[in-house]
Enzyme design. Structure first.
Site, PDB file in Angstrom:
ATOM      1  N   CYS A  10       0.848  -1.190   0.000  1.00 61.59           N
ATOM      2  CA  CYS A  10       0.000   0.000   0.000  1.00 61.59           C
ATOM      3  C   CYS A  10       0.884   1.241   0.000  1.00 61.59           C
ATOM      4  O   CYS A  10       1.865   1.307   0.748  1.00 61.59           O
ATOM      5  CB  CYS A  10      -0.895  -0.016   1.240  1.00 61.59           C
ATOM      6  N   HIS A  18      -9.021  -3.821  -2.550  1.00 66.73           N
ATOM      7  CA  HIS A  18      -8.080  -3.090  -1.692  1.00 66.73           C
ATOM      8  C   HIS A  18      -8.438  -1.604  -1.664  1.00 66.73           C
ATOM      9  O   HIS A  18      -8.509  -0.990  -0.596  1.00 66.73           O
ATOM     10  CB  HIS A  18      -6.655  -3.315  -2.221  1.00 66.73           C
ATOM     11  N   GLU A  19      -8.662  -1.026  -2.846  1.00 65.81           N
ATOM     12  CA  GLU A  19      -8.955   0.410  -2.920  1.00 65.81           C
ATOM     13  C   GLU A  19     -10.345   0.729  -2.374  1.00 65.81           C
ATOM     14  O   GLU A  19     -10.530   1.759  -1.714  1.00 65.81           O
ATOM     15  CB  GLU A  19      -8.790   0.927  -4.346  1.00 65.81           C
ATOM     16  N   HIS A  44     -10.241   1.102   1.278  1.00 68.27           N
ATOM     17  CA  HIS A  44      -9.802   2.435   1.711  1.00 68.27           C
ATOM     18  C   HIS A  44     -10.984   3.386   1.855  1.00 68.27           C
ATOM     19  O   HIS A  44     -11.024   4.202   2.777  1.00 68.27           O
ATOM     20  CB  HIS A  44      -8.810   3.040   0.708  1.00 68.27           C
TER      21      HIS A  44
END
Length: 182
Positions: free
Chosen positions: A100, A142-143, A146
């Site tokens: 990351c 993953h994004e 966030h």
């Protein structure tokens, strides 16, 4: 296109839940361009707006460095994703090594669904859907994490996660940054 500074762990903004983009206009389009430039400059394959300090439900990904070799049928252009909604996740799982840009120098194996389908708006405001698997599916998950205040280390054991958090809190303290307990 200006390169934006990256938000680094333990900055508490990384734990904020991002708000939907209300209007896709030239400001949002410029932000998308700046995010791509920032991501490329940092050597990443994905970046969420929250990682440049902007709590909006927006992300960019470009996994072509991997897919051009290993998955030639996958999208080969950058993807700008605004207000993503996960429509489904596969039961089949995949383990990928993740890193990351907000946790520089650390990577770990993370297990996630192998495939997913998302609905989103593109840079022009058009509604799109994409089915993705392998590296693109992992990157999108993953994004999107966030945008929900979740980091990839949250998918690790508590011991590993706490070790990483302590390391970055110590680094922040050494750099005279504000210490924040996550």
């Amino acid at each position: 296109m200006p390169i934006k500074p990256l938000v680094i762990l333990p900055d508490p903004i990384l734990r904020e839940i991002s708000k939907p983009v209300e209007h896709i206009d030239s400001t949002i389009q410029q932000l998308a361009d700046d995010m791509l430039e920032t991501m490329y400059n940092a050597g990443g394959i994905g970046l969420a707006a929250i990682q440049v300090g902007i709590p909006l439900r927006m992300l960019v990904v470009d996994v072509s460095i991997f897919t051009s070799i290993f998955e030639p049928d996958a999208p080969q252009d950058p993807i700008i994703v605004i207000n993503p909604e996960i429509l489904w996740l596969s039961d089949e799982r995949n383990i990928c090594m993740e890193g990351c840009l907000s946790i520089p120098g650390y990577s770990a194996e993370v297990e996630r669904p192998k495939r997913l389908c998302i609905r989103y708006r593109n840079r022009e405001g058009e509604q799109k859907e994409i089915e993705a698997d392998n590296i693109l599916a992992t990157c999108l998950q993953h994004e999107i994490d966030h945008l929900n205040g979740c980091l990839f280390i949250d998918h690790l054991s508590k011991v590993k996660r706490n070790m990483v958090i302590r390391k970055f809190e110590k680094r922040a303290k050494e750099n005279n940054l504000e210490k924040e307990i996550l």
